[in-house]
Motif scaffolding. Structure first.
Motif, short mmCIF file in Angstrom:
data_model
loop_
_atom_site.label_atom_id
_atom_site.label_comp_id
_atom_site.label_asym_id
_atom_site.label_seq_id
_atom_site.Cartn_x
_atom_site.Cartn_y
_atom_site.Cartn_z
N THR A 295 -61.87 -16.87 -89.34
CA THR A 295 -60.92 -15.77 -89.50
C THR A 295 -61.51 -14.68 -90.40
O THR A 295 -61.46 -13.49 -90.08
N ALA A 296 -62.09 -15.09 -91.54
CA ALA A 296 -62.69 -14.13 -92.46
C ALA A 296 -63.87 -13.42 -91.83
O ALA A 296 -64.07 -12.21 -92.01
N GLN A 297 -64.67 -14.16 -91.05
CA GLN A 297 -65.83 -13.56 -90.38
C GLN A 297 -65.38 -12.50 -89.38
O GLN A 297 -65.98 -11.41 -89.30
N ASN A 298 -64.31 -12.80 -88.63
CA ASN A 298 -63.80 -11.84 -87.65
C ASN A 298 -63.30 -10.57 -88.33
O ASN A 298 -63.57 -9.45 -87.88
N LYS A 299 -62.55 -10.74 -89.43
CA LYS A 299 -62.04 -9.57 -90.16
C LYS A 299 -63.18 -8.76 -90.75
O LYS A 299 -63.16 -7.53 -90.73
#
Length: 1002
Positions: A295-299
């Motif tokens: 999730t953090a990587q996508n954001k």
């Protein structure tokens, strides 16, 4: 899909007509519950995996759609480039065709002019000139050869003289050597006579000496052999004793090991169970961390894509690792120790390697005058640097700095004062006295001494970075690569390579002397200054100051008015370098004494429409940097546990084998001790026997050696005479041999010198002959040259006459030649331009084709992703429906398991409302003997338990049904089971068993 529930599978009329149902076996029920739970877990795991695949595919679909949209947007630009390139190419081809026509016309004109011109006169001049050139070359060549031969003749004369001298020298050496040989030969003969005379008396004495020496040697050898046997016997005894002791130790150890292995085996089994549970718990943790990380990587990627959308924008960020923040918090308010420095150094290194300046190529052409920096350039550099600091302050949870006009004036005044004082910050650190004086001037708090002077011991406002003008750190990766490629002779650590390597100035010498540098490089220095403040490797006072930590925490909240200025030191520093000083000024609102002088309202906004995106990027980058090692750590732990489990399994097997091996070791050790005990009983007597013998042998050796010494002393003079005569004879013989060898070498040298002299004389004669030939050739060539010169003069006169009488023809030819050269040049240039534009057109066309193919590939991928998403949604919905159905079946089974025969006298009562979440114990459902209708009464046991609301609802529905379940004498529990089973199927939309007794559940 058929249910695995044994109680609800294939209920038919035949089952209902059986008439009796046996009691449920407790063990079978427990096994069924375990199997149901395993099936439930497996089903849920499959749903979770499909859900994860669905999320991943949706992300892939979104990314592919964005890529396709971007590619489609680029298509129009690519098409425009193709059209422009095609137009340019057509124009270039037209120009080429026109140039080719003009070239053809010029060629025709030149050919006509050439035909009217008589070239024979010019050709005659050229031919005569060639003859003159040729004969001149012959004269020059012959003269050069004569010069060479003259040089060779002089060298040959010198060589012959040298060979004559060498022959004379070598002849003298040979004569001298012959004389010395004659003299030495006489001396050898005299020495031989003296040796022969003394040798007659020496031989009998030598025989006796040899005899006595042999006796002494034999006595010594016998004593040594006995001593060796004694030592061996003593060693054997010690070895036997050691073996016996070691065997006892082995027996004790083997017994202890057997007990230890048994305990270890039990412990390994227990540890295996614990490790398996830990592995299950860690797997759940790892899966959650992996999900959060994705999730953090996508954001972060989303923010980066938007930040990078502007091709000309270069966004620099500064990330604060979580471990750094944790370490600062841990040591806040504590006295620093060695552990503090070690931990801060380690966490700072992480921060250092995670942050690297991103260059802006456009700003490399923007030159800045450090001596007269414009306000616009100052503001740009201040916004850049203060934004970096505020990124860190925001991440560590303190209020940001405020860019302020008065702070900038204050900072510039400090920079000017450093220049005025020619302040060497390398030698003297901060110019505190000047800063305190200027703080007073700008209405700020300042330090003074006891006598009222401005303090030079400290100041409140400045963090400073002193750098070499035009120099800055290269990236650590580059420094590491350089060390690997070119060597690291001083064995610098990674930290030393990262903190201490510099680049040199990249502009002109004049720019350097005038202190001009480009904006990109100055921002690089600002970036690295902030990076050094925060992530140093040996001090963190500056980090505390700019981040308002520890001693500077008073400035963590409230307004901090800040600015950055630059100063260039006028002279070299103490190390001989040109310094540039970066002054980071921070004024906390509590330090402002006079707001009228220091205007706290004159603030300059740090406007940046990408601030939220940068925050999103940095926040998620920090999260990625935190979660990545956390996931890696969990993966490592899981791998470690897997290996531990595998190791424990192997260890259990090994321990079982070890116990068997230990028993064998125990038996072998007992046998070894028994053998050693036998040797210990015999060896002491053998040792004593050899000791007694050794004393006698030592005495015999001493007597033989004493006799030998006495005889040598008695014949001392004779021995000395013999040794002297022999030494003299040997010395003279050696000298004679050396002289004979020297004579042979001298004879060879004389012969060689004679040969060299003959050769030199022959070479000198040949050179003289060649020189005579060349001189004759030179005389002939000079005569030929005179004739060629006369012919050339005659041809030139004829050509000059032709030129004077045909001037118009020659002018036309020259003009045609010039025109042809111009048109040829124009044609070649047009040809190059046409080739270039054609290449550009092909490149634009290829790029458009590549873009269209990429769009087509993305469209195919999108269709595949959409199909996969549809398939996964269908699968997940079906799995969830199956899961729901299984849950309802389990609920019914649980209710049925609680139905049992009454143990006490039963009373008839109606169904009561209950609040229990589980089905209570129920006695039996009462039925009539004649009627086939299920009555609405329940007999419950005396324990006062009741049915749950859900079960009561099912029973009530069954009682209210118009199509009651037929009764065939079966017991009450089976009746309830049949009713509930029918309701279960009806509730799932599969029909009721009470309507069609032959219907099966599929």
């Amino acid at each position: 899909m058929k249910s695995k529930n044994s109680k609800l599978m294939y209920v038919s009329a035949a089952v209902l007509a059986a008439g009796a149902v046996a009691g449920v076996n407790t063990q079978t029920a427990h096994a069924a519950e375990v199997q149901k739970q395993a099936d439930k877990n497996a089903a849920q795991k499959t749903i979770d995996q499909n859900q994860k695949d669905l999320t991943q595919t949706q992300d892939q679909l979104t990314k592919a759609q964005e890529d396709r949209d971007n590619a489609v947007r680029k298509t129009s630009d690519a098409q425009a480039k193709v059209l422009t390139a095609d137009s340019n190419n057509q124009s270039a081809q037209n120009v080429l065709a026109n140039a080719q026509d003009q070239l053809k016309t010029a060629q025709d004109t030149q050919a006509k002019a050439q035909a009217n011109y008589d070239a024979s006169y010019e050709n005659n001049v050229k031919s005569a000139q060639n003859d003159v050139n040729k004969v001149n070359a012959d004269v020059q060549s012959t003269q050069e050869q004569i010069n060479v031969q003259n040089t060779k003749q002089a060298e040959a004369l010198n060589n012959r003289q040298g060979q004559e001298a060498a022959l004379k020298t070598n002849t003298e050496i040979l004569n001298k050597t012959n004389e010395e040989i004659s003299k030495t030969q006489s001396q050898v003969e005299q020495a031989q006579k003296a040796y022969d005379a003394v040798n007659k008396g020496y031989q009998p004495v030598k025989a006796e000496l040899d005899k006595q020496a042999k006796e002494a040697q034999d006595a010594q050898k016998t004593a040594q052999e006995n001593a060796k046997e004694l030592t061996q016997a003593q060693n054997d005894l010690k070895t036997a004793q050691d073996t016996a002791n070691k065997a006892v130790e082995t027996i004790n150890n083997a017994q202890a090991k057997s007990n230890s292995d048994a305990n270890a085996l039990n412990g390994a089994k227990s540890e295996l169970s614990n490790k398996q549970k830990q592995a299950s718990d860690l797997t759940s943790q790892r899966d959650q961390v992996a999900k959060d990380l994705q999730t953090a990587q996508n954001k972060m990627n989303t923010a980066k894509e938007e930040l990078d959308a502007d091709k000309d924008a270069v966004v620099n960020t500064m990330v604060m690792p979580q471990v750094y923040k944790d370490t600062v918090t841990k040591w806040s308010g504590k006295t620093p120790t060695d552990d503090y420095y070690k931990e801060m150094e380690a966490t700072s290194w992480i921060g250092w390697t995670q942050n690297e300046y991103k260059h802006n190529e456009a700003e490399k052409n923007h030159m800045v005058d450090l001596k007269h920096m414009s306000r616009t350039d100052q503001i740009e550099l201040n916004k850049f640097g203060i934004d970096l600091i505020n990124q860190l302050r925001t991440q560590i949870g303190v209020d940001p700095w405020t860019f302020n006009e008065s702070a900038l004036d204050f900072a510039n005044a400090i920079a000017d004062r450093y220049v005025k004082d020619d302040w060497d910050s390398d030698a003297n650190h901060h110019d505190s006295e000047a800063i305190n004086e200027l703080a007073h001037k700008y209405g700020l708090n300042y330090g003074i001494t006891s006598d009222g002077a401005y303090s030079n011991d400290g100041q409140y406002y400045e963090n400073m970075m002193t750098d070499r003008f035009g120099w800055t750190e290269i990236p650590f990766a580059q420094a590491k690569a350089n060390a690997d490629k070119f060597g690291n002779p001083y064995h610098y650590s990674d930290q030393e390579l990262a903190y201490n390597v510099h680049n040199t100035y990249s502009h002109s010498k004049d720019d350097y002397n005038n202190r001009l540098d480009d904006m990109d490089h100055l921002k690089n220095q600002v970036y690295n200054a902030v990076k050094r403040f925060a992530f140093n490797y040996n001090e963190w006072m500056h980090a505390d100051s700019i981040l308002s930590q520890n001693w500077s925490d008073f400035s963590a909240k409230g307004k901090n008015y800040a600015a950055i200025s630059f100063s260039a030191k006028p002279t070299k520093d103490k190390w001989g370098f040109d310094d540039v000083q970066l002054h980071f000024i921070n004024v906390h609102e509590s330090m402002v004494l006079d707001p009228k002088v220091f205007n706290v309202d004159a603030n300059i906004p740090l406007t940046d429409d990408k601030s939220e995106l940068k925050k999103q990027y940095t926040d998620n980058l920090v999260l990625v940097n935190t979660l990545t090692p956390k996931k890696s750590n969990l993966d490592n732990q899981l791998n470690g546990l897997t290996n531990d489990i595998k190791g424990l399994t192997t260890r259990i097997s090994d321990l079982t084998k070890s116990i068997s091996d230990t028993n064998k070791t125990l038996a072998d050790a007992k046998a070894t001790k028994e053998d050693a005990d036998k040797k210990i009983a015999v060896l002491p007597g053998r040792v004593q026997e050899l000791k007694d013998k050794q004393a006698s042998l030592d005495k015999a050796q001493s007597k033989a050696e004493a006799d030998l010494a006495t005889y040598q002393a008695k014949n001392k003079d004779l021995l000395a005479q013999f040794n002297a005569a022999k030494s003299n004879l040997d010395k003279l013989t050696a000298k004679l041999n050396d002289l004979n060898s020297a004579k042979s070498k001298a004879e060879s040298a004389v012969a060689e010198s004679k040969a060299n002299l003959d050769k030199a004389t022959s070479e000198l004669s040949a050179i003289s002959s060649r020189l005579d030939e060349l001189k004759a050739k030179l005389s002939t060539a000079k005569t030929t040259k005179e004739q060629a010169d006369a012919n050339l003069a005659k041809a030139k006169a004829a050509y000059d006459e032709y030129v004077s009488t045909h001037k118009d023809v020659i002018d036309n030819l020259n003009k045609a030649n010039a025109e042809l050269a111009d048109k040829t040049k124009a044609y070649n240039e047009a040809k190059e331009d046409a080739a270039k534009t054609d290449k550009e057109y092909q490149a634009a066309q290829d790029e458009l084709t590549k873009l269209n193919n990429h769009i087509e590939d993305l469209s195919t991928a999108i269709a595949n992703y959409e199909s996969k998403i549809k398939q996964l949604n269908t699968t997940i919905n079906k799995q969830k429906a199956d899961q729901k159905r299984a849950a309802l079946d389990a609920q019914i089974n649980k209710a049925l398991d609680n139905v049992s025969s009454p143990k006490h006298a039963a009373t008839t009562t109606s169904v009561q409302a209950g609040t229990s979440s589980s089905v209570a114990s129920v006695g039996a459902v009462s039925t009539t003997q004649r009627s086939e209708v299920l009555t609405n009464t329940v007999v419950r046991s005396n324990n006062a338990s009741v049915l749950s609301p859900q079960t009561k609802k099912l029973v009530a529905q069954a009682n209210a049904s118009k199509n009651s379940l037929p009764q065939t004498g079966a017991n009450d529990k089976l009746s309830v089971f049949a009713a509930l089973a029918g309701l279960s199927l009806a509730s799932l939309g599969l029909g009721s068993l009470v309507v069609d007794k032959k219907r099966k559940r599929n």
